[in-house]
Enzyme design. Structure first.
Site, PDB file in Angstrom:
ATOM      1  N   CYS A 299       0.816  -1.211   0.000  1.00 20.03           N
ATOM      2  CA  CYS A 299       0.000   0.000   0.000  1.00 20.03           C
ATOM      3  C   CYS A 299       0.850   1.262   0.000  1.00 20.03           C
ATOM      4  O   CYS A 299       0.689   2.148  -0.823  1.00 20.03           O
ATOM      5  CB  CYS A 299      -0.942   0.014   1.197  1.00 20.03           C
ATOM      6  SG  CYS A 299      -2.203  -1.242   1.060  1.00 20.03           S
ATOM      7  N   HIS A 300       1.736   1.365   0.961  1.00 15.79           N
ATOM      8  CA  HIS A 300       2.502   2.600   1.084  1.00 15.79           C
ATOM      9  C   HIS A 300       3.989   2.330   1.233  1.00 15.79           C
ATOM     10  O   HIS A 300       4.740   3.177   1.701  1.00 15.79           O
ATOM     11  CB  HIS A 300       1.973   3.437   2.252  1.00 15.79           C
ATOM     12  CG  HIS A 300       0.499   3.654   2.169  1.00 15.79           C
ATOM     13  ND1 HIS A 300      -0.395   2.909   2.878  1.00 15.79           N
ATOM     14  CD2 HIS A 300      -0.234   4.488   1.412  1.00 15.79           C
ATOM     15  CE1 HIS A 300      -1.628   3.288   2.572  1.00 15.79           C
ATOM     16  NE2 HIS A 300      -1.556   4.238   1.688  1.00 15.79           N
ATOM     17  N   GLY A 301       4.410   1.111   0.864  1.00 12.02           N
ATOM     18  CA  GLY A 301       5.834   0.826   0.764  1.00 12.02           C
ATOM     19  C   GLY A 301       6.605   0.681   2.065  1.00 12.02           C
ATOM     20  O   GLY A 301       7.704   1.209   2.191  1.00 12.02           O
TER      21      GLY A 301
ATOM     22  N   TYR B 227      -4.589  11.912  -1.050  1.00 11.87           N
ATOM     23  CA  TYR B 227      -3.851  10.665  -0.829  1.00 11.87           C
ATOM     24  C   TYR B 227      -2.360  10.892  -1.094  1.00 11.87           C
ATOM     25  O   TYR B 227      -1.507  10.383  -0.364  1.00 11.87           O
ATOM     26  CB  TYR B 227      -4.416   9.601  -1.759  1.00 11.87           C
ATOM     27  CG  TYR B 227      -4.058   8.178  -1.399  1.00 11.87           C
ATOM     28  CD1 TYR B 227      -4.373   7.656  -0.159  1.00 11.87           C
ATOM     29  CD2 TYR B 227      -3.431   7.349  -2.327  1.00 11.87           C
ATOM     30  CE1 TYR B 227      -4.072   6.350   0.158  1.00 11.87           C
ATOM     31  CE2 TYR B 227      -3.139   6.040  -2.027  1.00 11.87           C
ATOM     32  CZ  TYR B 227      -3.455   5.537  -0.780  1.00 11.87           C
ATOM     33  OH  TYR B 227      -3.157   4.248  -0.480  1.00 11.87           O
TER      34      TYR B 227
END
Lengths: 187, 435
Positions: free
Chosen positions: A151-153, B299
């Site tokens: 998702c966000h590494g 985001y």
């Protein structure tokens, strides 16, 4: 009304304040059930523990089981993976705390404190929710050979410790115990 | 301005029953004064038609949504299949669902044009601060509604979007986990979560409708702005709402709805995500989670904070930055220090405004990319400009910028524009001279 002209509070002032306070407490009391009902209910809390047979998990393999609606990783680490994790200096860790509910809260995030303990150092059991925003990290992936959250590494090492990326903490280790050599009780 | 003084309206009931109602509940008078006789500036352009378009979109979403709720099951066992049931079995279900799903996107397209129009023409400046703030509240409610709605089909993106967004709350120090469990009704996104999100998804649009009434009320107290940013000074500066604004709004609506229809009938899944046609799986996160397109810039800001700021770790920092990027809108009326309202007369603001608009698109594009390598650095640059625009450029520019000469009235500006082709070299016409 000229109550504000008096420097001495009157009986009536007292009654106003007392009534107002009682009203505020009443409103708060009436509101609480409406907030309280949002919290996890009895049936959710009842899913307290599960037993998992780990006899078929070979060295280097891992399984994911569902506990309290969340994935739990059970990985039988290879000797090399354990050695790699042990070789990491504590200064390299973003989160130096073990995050292991079976250990004291302030325990250091050594590989031993993250594993199932002396003699079972090859086993690691963790809640498979990234401590960033709750995605499920992919196993046997990432820059450190442990887990990688797509998702966000966030990169975790083979002891599930956060090494790189936005996640603030090591993967959480739930309360668990080996009830026999082949069965783990989680929760 | 109307100011809600019904007694000064020009409404004249012509029938006996009309007079009877007018003496008891003057609702027809209110409607007449607000949407027929109501004076609007004579120079409104098509950027000003999106308020009307948004009203239509809200009605469309409520009507299609109420119908969908008749066929949908808010339970993790049946939710995904009930949406497929709507698509395959329910008469016209496919049409109503595609209208609702694309309607959400077009609602946001309209609201973004509406917001950027406000930023360009300085619509938020005194005395319209309340009007602007109510608009920001509507926008925030829209984002919450859109989020809850996207969870309902119970696909992979529904589930993991809900996991990530509710995960924001776990970043709150001390009480974060408690708050997160309060929202979820459990330890993870599950049936209690789906149930309450459905309930809230049904509730919020009616709250939006309520705030829209306040928004229109505030608009009719102060009157509309216009591209010159000059207040209405005389009757000659205005035209009656009907037929002028109604006709223009209606034409814009038709064009907007034609584009909407193209999406609904020809590319209904263009703005969606294929992963959401896979049923939710709590044990498997899709390789690449993206929110719906209308949240992408925020985001990107969330993911741009990859470093700790003092005692604030990167997770909390990202959540705070994202929250701030929306909350800053509430303060725009006070961050802009310029005496001149419209960007038409502010050459530097105009330049920075368009860079800001491009920056938002840039951040939106970055939000759809994986959070790695050069994308992270670009997100950080985009985030820096986003906040720089509000906190540095807006306050500073108002103090140092030399605006262009303002016309004396709306009428003068309109007439000068009409003369331009014939006599561009001539000086501006003499002031109109009304008080």
């Amino acid at each position: 009304m000229s109550a504000t002209d008096h420097s001495e509070p009157t009986r009536r002032d007292f009654l106003y304040v007392a009534t107002g306070m009682a009203g505020a407490v009443g409103v708060a009391g009436a509101a609480w059930p409406f907030i309280d009902q949002l919290r996890p209910d009895a049936s959710t809390l009842a899913l307290a523990s599960i037993d998992v047979d780990v006899s078929s998990i070979e060295s280097g393999m891992s399984v994911t089981v569902k506990w309290r609606g969340k994935p739990v990783f059970i990985r039988n680490r290879t000797d090399k993976e354990v050695e790699d994790a042990k070789a990491v200096p504590m200064a390299d860790l973003k989160d130096p705390v073990a995050r292991n509910e079976n250990q004291p809260a302030e325990a250091d995030a050594t590989d031993l404190a993250r594993s199932a303990g002396e003699g079972k150092e090859n086993w690691i059991v963790m809640v498979g929710s990234c401590t960033h925003l709750g995605c499920v990290p992919l196993g046997q992936a990432g820059d450190f050979g442990g887990w990688f959250c797509p998702c966000h590494g966030s990169h975790y090492d083979t002891a599930g410790r956060i090494r790189k990326g936005p996640a603030p903490q090591n993967l959480h280790i739930p309360h668990y115990a080996f009830t026999s050599d082949t069965v783990v009780k989680i929760g | 301005m109307s100011g809600g003084h019904h007694a000064h309206g020009s409404y004249q009931p012509t029938t006996g029953i009309g007079r009877w109602i007018d003496a008891r509940l003057p609702l027809p008078r209110l409607m007449y004064d607000s949407f027929v006789a109501y004076p609007v500036p004579r120079n409104l352009n098509y950027a000003y038609t999106f308020g009307g378009i948004l009203t239509i979109m809200l009605v469309l979403q409520i009507v299609t949504g109420v119908v969908l709720a008749m066929h949908y099951g808010a339970n993790t066992v049946v939710a995904f299949n009930s949406v497929e049931h709507i698509m395959r079995d329910v008469n016209s279900g496919w049409l109503i669902r595609y209208m609702h799903a694309n309607g959400a996107s077009f609602f946001f397209i309209a609201v973004y044009i509406h917001i950027f129009r406000g930023l360009y023409y300085g619509s938020y400046k005194a005395p319209r601060e309340m009007l602007w703030i109510l608009g920001v509240i509507i926008y925030a409610l829209m984002m919450a509604t859109g989020f809850f709605g996207y969870v309902l089909p119970w696909g992979q993106m529904s589930f993991w979007g809900a996991t990530v967004i509710t995960g924001f709350f776990s970043a709150i120090p001390l009480v974060g986990e408690w708050v997160q469990q309060l929202l979820l009704g459990g330890f993870a996104v599950d049936n209690p979560t789906l149930n309450r999100f459905f309930s809230l998804h049904y509730l919020l649009p009616f709250m939006i409708a309520g705030v829209v009434v306040l928004h229109v009320w505030a608009l009719h107290v102060t009157g509309q702005t216009n591209p010159t940013g000059i207040e209405v000074k005389s009757k000659g500066d205005t035209v009656p709402f009907s037929p002028h604004a109604t006709a223009k709004d209606a034409f814009a609506m038709f064009v907007f709805l034609a584009v909407f229809a193209y999406f609904v009938f020809y590319i209904p899944n263009f703005l969606g995500h294929p992963d959401n046609y896979t049923p939710a799986d709590p044990l498997k996160t899709p390789a690449h989670i993206v929110p719906e397109w209308y949240y992408l810039p925020f985001y990107a800001i969330l993911r741009a904070i990859t470093f700790n700021i003092g005692p604030i770790d990167s997770k909390l920092g990202g959540v705070l930055a994202m929250a701030a990027s929306i909350l800053v809108l509430f303060f725009v009326p006070w961050l802009d220090t310029s005496k001149v309202r419209s960007a038409v007369y502010r050459p530097w603001y105009k330049l920075f405004f368009w860079i800001f608009a491009a920056d938002c698109l840039f951040l939106g594009w970055l939000g759809s990319k994986p959070a790695e390598g050069a994308y992270v650095v670009m997100s950080q640059i985009g985030t820096l400009y986003y906040f720089g625009f509000f906190f540095i450029i807006m306050p500073l520019l108002g103090l140092i910028e030399t605006p262009r000469r303002l016309p004396n009235s709306i009428t003068e500006a309109v007439l000068a524009k009409q003369k331009q082709p014939a006599a561009a070299a001539l000086p501006a016409s003499e002031p109109a001279g009304h008080h």
